[in-house]
Write an enzyme that holds these catalytic residues in place. Structure first.
Site, PDB file in Angstrom:
ATOM      1  N   SER A  46       0.829  -1.205   0.000  1.00 47.41           N
ATOM      2  CA  SER A  46       0.000   0.000   0.000  1.00 47.41           C
ATOM      3  C   SER A  46       0.864   1.257   0.000  1.00 47.41           C
ATOM      4  CB  SER A  46      -0.921   0.011   1.222  1.00 47.41           C
ATOM      5  OG  SER A  46      -1.866  -1.025   1.147  1.00 47.41           O
ATOM      6  N   GLU A  47       1.876   1.277   0.854  1.00 43.83           N
ATOM      7  CA  GLU A  47       2.817   2.401   0.874  1.00 43.83           C
ATOM      8  C   GLU A  47       4.220   1.935   1.187  1.00 43.83           C
ATOM      9  OE1 GLU A  47      -0.728   5.014   0.889  1.00 43.83           O
ATOM     10  OE2 GLU A  47      -0.272   3.259   2.101  1.00 43.83           O
TER      11      GLU A  47
END
Length: 269
Positions: A46-47
């Site tokens: 996601s990040e």
């Protein structure tokens, strides 16, 4: 070849394989933005968080940035929490406080005696408006009014109960057409104060497992609705996550645990 350390930490959980996994890469100096984005795409989480030390005279200890596999985002909670875990546990940081500079202004992380990490994040205002037609098409039985978080361009739908949040199955192709970052769906919880889910297909993430940053808007909203400033929140993704939150005027405290998964080395030419 230049070597760079990399860590992966599961945030907002005490167990690996739960919460939200984030890649963390401490840097001594910034790499080109294209390289940062390519690294985040390669990690495919996601990040990925990157941070560099700030000068000694600075009001911050580190400058932090966050990238999804497709874009840089202005604020990210779980990768900030994961970065703090790395700073505290892998980089020899002796203070129980970390000051961060970011695209969303000054942030902070405090380590409690029980090991929980508390994010000091901004209070993000929401405004009520008519639900865009694309969301009504994407989500059956969506309310006709919605909230908009202008600071990070998210929409927030408030549903009747936790079961409705669990059952939500938006049309991702339509949600991707929104001129915004993503869609938050929330409701009162059964064994917590409130629950949520977060859909961000335009950033390459159909559903984010646990999202600290959206609680900058969720906590002020639910604090007003429930008449309390200290709240417990759950994110209802498949991996799930627990957050302890508190409204502190213009700031929001978002606390979570972290589970260390792995570390390694990235080699760049």
């Amino acid at each position: 070849m230049t070597r760079y350390p990399i860590y992966q930490v599961d945030a907002f959980t005490s167990e690996i394989f739960k919460g939200n996994p984030a890649a963390v890469m401490p840097l001594k100096a910034w790499l080109p933005d294209g390289v940062l984005q390519a690294l985040a795409a390669e990690n495919n989480l996601s990040e990925t968080a990157f941070f560099v030390p700030e000068p000694e005279a600075s009001e911050a200890d580190f400058h932090i940035r966050w990238f999804t596999p497709e874009i840089e985002v202005p604020l990210c909670g779980h990768a900030t929490l994961a970065s703090a875990w790395v700073i505290f546990n892998k980089l020899g940081w002796t203070s129980d406080q970390i000051r961060l500079r970011s695209k969303s202004g000054p942030l902070g992380v405090h380590k409690q005696s029980d090991g929980w990490l508390v994010l000091d994040f901004p209070n993000l205002a929401v405004t009520e408006q008519s639900t865009p037609s694309i969301i009504l098409e994407a989500l059956a039985d969506a309310p006709t009014t919605i909230f908009y978080v202008a600071k990070d361009t998210n929409y927030m739908l408030v549903l009747e109960n936790e079961a409705a949040v669990k059952a939500t199955q938006p049309d991702m192709q339509k949600i991707k057409q929104l001129k915004s970052l993503g869609l938050i769906v929330t409701a009162p919880g059964t064994d917590s104060d409130f629950v949520s889910r977060y859909f961000v297909p335009c950033a390459g993430i159909n559903e984010d497992p646990v999202t600290g940053s959206i609680h900058s808007a969720l906590v002020p909203y639910w604090a007003e609705k429930l008449g309390k400033k200290v709240l417990e929140a759950r994110q209802l993704s498949a991996r799930g996550g627990l957050l302890r939150c508190e409204l502190k005027g213009e700031r929001v405290a978002i606390a979570g645990q972290a589970a260390f998964y792995m570390e390694g080395t990235v080699y760049l030419q």
